[in-house]
Design a protein around this motif. Structure first.
Motif: not given
Length: 285
Positions: A278-285
């Motif tokens: 989830i994080g990478p998909a929303f550029y949050l990781a």
């Protein structure tokens, strides 16, 4: 004053009242995670209806154009990511896990949401196929969850990321079930005994009483009428599939996103799903 305007004013007044109740109790209603805060959880133990107040607060909360656009961009993408995780990890009957993943992740992504528990029925009329997940049913084993769980994230009345994993594999309805169900129209429908009460329980009632009493769904699901004032039953059509959702209560897990499936007994744990998917998909990781 027109009916639509009266309804809008009524909703605004209800929201204002609940919001004031929360603020008077010391809850920071600008915090997307306030429903998971220890003070809210402690208060809920003394007043279980507080969670339903939160559900109504989420549904009635005013939305501006920018926020609505954010929700419409975020929710479908997140729901598909979670559906893919459930599919990859082969998690059957995983509606509660999906509900928790959705609500906890949406809070981090700046979207208000609430988990819902209720009954759902699915029909492919042209093929004579009908299936139901009922809150009024016999438990197949001790502790078995009844009904189905999904998420309400206005303007989406229904966000169902686990529908493909409800043990349909091998069932003739499986090809007609989409990977996710999103309903932002909320076409209201009147719930019937078939929507809420399982076939075997309806049969037993008829044998005992001679027929199904007119008010049987409200007798056997007493919270339906009150909860339905804010969360009405809805029906949506996806290709040949007709899906009916009958909300009966709010449903939120007390733990954090990291607590989801923490023992790792069935697929990836919550922290792994957030950090790797989830994080990478929303550029949050």
């Amino acid at each position: 004053m027109g009916e639509a305007k009266r309804k809008k004013n009524s909703h605004a007044q209800q929201f204002k009242k609940i919001n004031q109740l929360f603020q008077d109790a010391g809850f920071d209603t600008s915090d997307f995670g306030f429903v998971d805060h220890p003070t809210f959880l402690a208060a809920e133990k003394h007043k279980p209806a507080l969670l339903e107040d939160y559900a109504k607060w989420v549904m009635l909360r005013p939305r501006d154009v920018d926020y609505e656009a954010h929700v419409r961009q975020t929710v479908p993408r997140l729901a598909q990511l979670i559906a893919d995780v459930l599919e990859e990890d082969r998690l059957e009957g995983s509606c509660q896990m999906a509900c928790s993943l959705l609500t906890k992740s949406l809070a981090r992504l700046g979207v208000w949401s609430v988990g819902i528990v209720g009954s759902s029925t699915f029909e492919v009329k042209s093929q004579g196929i009908w299936r139901g997940l009922h809150t009024v049913d016999y438990r197949d084993f001790e502790g078995a969850a009844l009904g189905h769980s999904w998420v309400c994230a206005p303007p989406f009345f229904v966000v169902d990321a686990s529908i493909k994993r409800q043990r349909w594999s091998g069932d003739e309805i499986y090809p007609y079930i989409p990977s996710i169900i999103l309903d932002d129209v909320g076409q209201m429908t009147k719930p019937t005994p078939i929507d809420v009460i399982s076939a075997r329980m309806r049969t037993d009632v008829i044998m005992q009483r001679g027929s199904l009493p007119v008010n049987i769904i409200h007798e056997m699901e007493p919270n339906l009428r009150a909860f339905g004032k804010t969360f009405p039953a809805t029906e949506t059509v996806i290709d040949q599939l007709s899906a009916r959702y009958v909300p009966t209560a709010a449903n939120m897990s007390d733990g954090t996103l990291e607590d989801i499936n923490a023992d790792g007994s069935c697929g990836r744990v919550g922290s792994q799903i957030w950090n790797e998917v989830i994080g990478p998909a929303f550029y949050l990781a």
